[in-house]
Enzyme design. Structure first.
Site, mmCIF file in Angstrom:
data_model
loop_
_atom_site.group_PDB
_atom_site.id
_atom_site.type_symbol
_atom_site.label_atom_id
_atom_site.label_comp_id
_atom_site.label_asym_id
_atom_site.label_seq_id
_atom_site.Cartn_x
_atom_site.Cartn_y
_atom_site.Cartn_z
ATOM 1 C CB ALA A 115 -6.284 -24.067 14.124
ATOM 2 C CG LEU A 160 -8.512 -20.245 12.575
ATOM 3 C CD1 LEU A 160 -9.793 -20.630 13.307
ATOM 4 C CD2 LEU A 160 -7.322 -20.344 13.523
ATOM 5 C CG ASP A 161 -2.743 -23.889 10.160
ATOM 6 O OD1 ASP A 161 -2.740 -23.225 9.104
ATOM 7 O OD2 ASP A 161 -1.777 -23.928 10.952
ATOM 8 N N PRO A 162 -6.482 -26.210 9.123
ATOM 9 C CG PRO A 162 -6.615 -27.448 7.129
ATOM 10 C CD PRO A 162 -5.775 -26.402 7.828
#
Length: 333
Positions: free
Chosen positions: A54, A50-52
């Site tokens: 997100a 998960l992107d930071p």
């Protein structure tokens, strides 16, 4: 192992990852609380980055469950995300710099109409700021170095795409027909409502970039857009209702039993039929031998002994071969 050292746990911690925390940082946090909680050194991995920026469901695999992390990467995901219209950024989210602006805003009715064109098998171009490798180097590293990054189109599947508030299994108009004071975007006679932003829910296949989906939806509507909110609400079989906060995770470091938070290894295999074994067959499987004359259907099965996972096995024509073995203690032993 000393009397005070607890055995290494095996299973899943489903973390509700907060915004700003990277997936590898989340893994490090789990390793730390296990160490502080007195557990043996445990292998830890995550089931899908998960992107930071997100938030949401991040499955963390412990011990033998790490052997299933690859399957989790291949699983479907469900995301809720907000598209802010009017600006496109170089990262396609709020982290980047604005590269294009427009004053155009789409009508809600147009958004409702365009969603079906982004459902099913589609082609999309991943963001330049992504982990996709180009000639062995991450795209985001090339982009941050100022290189011109040319991303290749990839095929993905959007199983469903709907407005937030609609259920995946219901007709689209019902959620809006019962929303007091809000025009129904599916009603051609409804007053024209222009949207500065919209929150959607997408059920997608592996490899789908929500930021690219948001960009393409905005462009199809004759405007520009970027993601301002992104939350994963399901990853494979794991739901946000099962996810725990960082505060809850920290209780393990303070001595709270991990069993209260840990899901079993087989929780990541809820779509796999079980193949019960007797002790002799289990011993053969642990030695990597093929089982024969089985009456079960072809396909992947979870072989168990006394409900303890022994191996993932592929059945074909009555014979079963080990795909992945698990080294878990038998509760009956």
């Amino acid at each position: 192992m000393s009397e005070r050292t607890k055995p290494a746990p095996h299973g899943w911690l489903i973390l509700d990852k907060p915004r700003g925390l990277g997936s590898t940082q989340a893994v490090s946090a789990v390793k730390r609380v296990l160490r502080q909680g007195g557990y043996m050194k445990t292998k830890v991995g995550h089931g899908g980055t998960l992107d930071p920026l997100a938030e949401g469901v991040l499955p963390i695999a412990l011990g033998e469950a790490t052997k299933l992390a690859g399957r989790m990467l291949d699983s479907d995901k469900i995301y809720a995300f907000t598209i802010q219209f009017g600006e496109e950024t170089d990262t396609l989210d709020t982290e980047g710099e604005v590269i294009q602006r427009t004053y155009r805003r789409p009508p809600m009715a147009a958004i409702a109409a365009v969603l079906e064109h982004f459902t099913g098998d589609i082609e999309q171009v991943p963001p330049a700021y992504s982990a996709v490798k180009i000639d062995g180097k991450r795209a985001y590293d090339r982009a941050r170095a100022g290189e011109e990054v040319e991303m290749k189109t990839r095929a993905v599947t959007i199983h469903s795409l709907r407005f937030e508030g609609e259920r995946e299994d219901e007709e689209p108009r019902s959620a809006f027909a019962t929303t007091a004071g809000r025009p129904d975007p599916y009603d051609p006679q409804a007053p024209l409502e222009m949207a500065d932003s919209v929150t959607l829910v997408a059920h997608v296949s592996k490899g789908t970039y929500i930021r690219s989906l948001a960009r393409d939806i905005a462009r199809a509507l004759g405007t520009l857009g970027h993601v301002t909110y992104l939350r994963r609400i399901k990853a494979g079989p794991f739901l946000e209702e099962q996810a725990i906060s960082l505060d809850k995770l920290e209780e393990i470091a303070k001595g709270a039993p991990i069993e209260n938070l840990l899901l079993p290894l087989e929780a990541g295999l809820d779509d796999i039929p079980v193949l019960p074994l007797d002790p002799d067959s289990a011993q053969a499987v642990r030695q990597g031998r093929v089982l024969s004359d089985l009456p079960h259907t072809d396909g992947l099965h979870l072989a168990t002994l006394h409900d303890v996972p022994v191996a993932l096995m592929e059945l074909s024509g009555g014979s079963a071969k080990v795909v992945r073995g698990f080294n878990l203690p038998d509760v009956a032993e």
